[in-house]
Design an enzyme around this catalytic site. Sequence first.
Site, short mmCIF file in Angstrom:
data_model
loop_
_atom_site.label_atom_id
_atom_site.label_comp_id
_atom_site.label_asym_id
_atom_site.label_seq_id
_atom_site.Cartn_x
_atom_site.Cartn_y
_atom_site.Cartn_z
N GLU A 205 9.24 -3.91 20.97
CA GLU A 205 9.18 -2.67 20.13
C GLU A 205 8.70 -1.76 20.95
O GLU A 205 7.64 -1.00 20.71
CB GLU A 205 8.38 -2.99 18.89
CG GLU A 205 8.53 -4.19 17.94
CD GLU A 205 7.65 -4.07 16.72
OE1 GLU A 205 6.55 -3.29 16.77
OE2 GLU A 205 7.89 -4.87 15.84
N GLU B 160 10.07 -11.46 14.70
CA GLU B 160 8.76 -11.22 13.61
C GLU B 160 9.31 -11.14 12.25
O GLU B 160 10.29 -10.24 12.08
CB GLU B 160 8.03 -10.18 14.05
CG GLU B 160 7.30 -10.42 15.46
CD GLU B 160 6.52 -9.23 15.86
OE1 GLU B 160 5.97 -8.64 14.89
OE2 GLU B 160 6.08 -8.89 17.00
C1 BGC Z 1 3.91 -6.09 15.99
C2 BGC Z 1 2.77 -6.94 15.66
C3 BGC Z 1 2.06 -6.64 14.57
C4 BGC Z 1 3.08 -6.60 13.44
C5 BGC Z 1 2.51 -6.38 12.15
C6 BGC Z 1 4.94 -5.72 14.81
O1 BGC Z 1 5.15 -4.30 14.63
O2 BGC Z 1 4.87 -6.56 17.03
O3 BGC Z 1 2.12 -6.93 17.09
O4 BGC Z 1 0.98 -7.29 14.46
O5 BGC Z 1 4.09 -5.56 13.60
O6 BGC Z 1 1.93 -5.01 12.08
#
Ligand code: BGC
Length: 484
Positions: free
Chosen positions: A163, A389
């Site tokens: 990101e 993610e």
């Molecule tokens: C990030 C993580 C973070 C997650 C939840 C993502 O933007 O890569 O490190 O914990 O979001 O906020």
Amino acid sequence: MSFPKTFSWGAASASYQIEGGAFEDGKGLSIWDSYSHRPGKTFNGHNGDISCDAYHRFEEDLDLMQELGIRNYRFSLSWARIIPDGSGQVNQAGLDYYDKLVNGCLMRNITPWITLYHWDLPRALYLKGGWLNRDTSHAFARYASIVAKHFSVRVKHFMTINEPQCVIGLGHLDAVHAPGTRLGDEDMFLSWHHLLLAHGLAVKAIRAAIPKASIGLASTGKLGYTSRKDIPSPEDLSRASFYTSREEASGNYYFNHQWLLDPVCLGHYPKDPVSPCYPYARKVKAEDLRTISAPIDFIGLNIYNGFEMEAAAPDPGTDDREDRKQAEAEPEHQPKTKRKQEEALAYVPVDKYPGYPRTALKWPVTPEVLYWGPRLIYERYGLPMVIAENGQSCNDRIFLDEEVHDPDRIDFLHRYLLELKAAVEEGIPVTGYFHWSFTDNLEWHSGYDDRFGLIYIDYRNLQRIPKDSAQWYSRIIRGNGSDL
Ligand code: BGC
């Protein structure tokens, strides 16, 4: 048809969020080590000194992963653990730790997916200018090369940077993440450009060490969606989504996919005169863009939520006529809306209804984005994707029966995965899904207040307790999504 047999089901984490061992075995300081110790920067002063103590307890975590049948683990390396000052000598003890972690994965039939940079820049490099300094890109390429050579036989999957949108937006614009600086437009673009250059140089370095590596990066940003799948004009939705994402990100003009993925995948920055980055992006040398657009194998998408769009009402034209008349009379006249000035969009954002579903972090729950996100990104860039993610924060706690029940997370995952399944069934090439996160962890400036894990961490004693969602996800994985 459902998910292909080769679909990679996994879970994800990041070094600073879980490791602890912040000052052990020769590790250098990262910008997060110092930022989290500055008064008032994180919730209740929480820091990652100990965190989940994965540095000492990773075997226990891998055992749990194996029991649940999670066969892919995305984790990041701490650059400062491997090269304490970022560009000098290698710290053998740092490599030893990641050797044990990678070997531990392989012994348990878990495929390691290495992310090289999940925000913990070595502090020594920050003191030399951080991402404002072009040398940092080259230091990153050297680090990538050292890691790739070291793991060449054991690791095939790499993501360069997690990101960039947050590295710049949260760290250098909003200043709520390390290093907590606010840069002007020109410096911000320079830092952005150097991050992308670092990515491109790292792709080249990894490819040189491991010709068959599968390389990507993790992108995030606002994405529009609509509730109907068979809409008459997906191109219009795509145009409107990419265009509107900038406005939806309220002031963080890097928080969209196109400012990252256009240069990385298409070899040019967006032609977007409204963006404050545009005047600087126009001046970038062709050679840099060639480096940045070194071919990658997949796009990692971190998708948590999106914004709903609906077909725009046909423009009655009166406003336009008014605008045109007035513009003829006074050349300085500005049209009523910015959007009209540029182009008419066929889709416009829908206002959220009162009481719309939200997570504990107050993020909207919008499952459709896991169908539309990959679809829109695929239409624009044509590359395979993994969901790097996805997940939600809940106010998890240990119940009287000593279990952690998290029906909200299960419902969230069920809804989102159904949408992902629909995309895969339509042939959109999403080849993997990583739940964020494997264990609860340090949620950056929110500290340990927010819990995203499948595994609950009792921070009083670091006990791990699989939540109900871990068992649910395990069942979904074992059935390769057929139980959804
Ligand atoms: C990030 C993580 C973070 C997650 C939840 C993502 O933007 O890569 O490190 O914990 O979001 O906020």
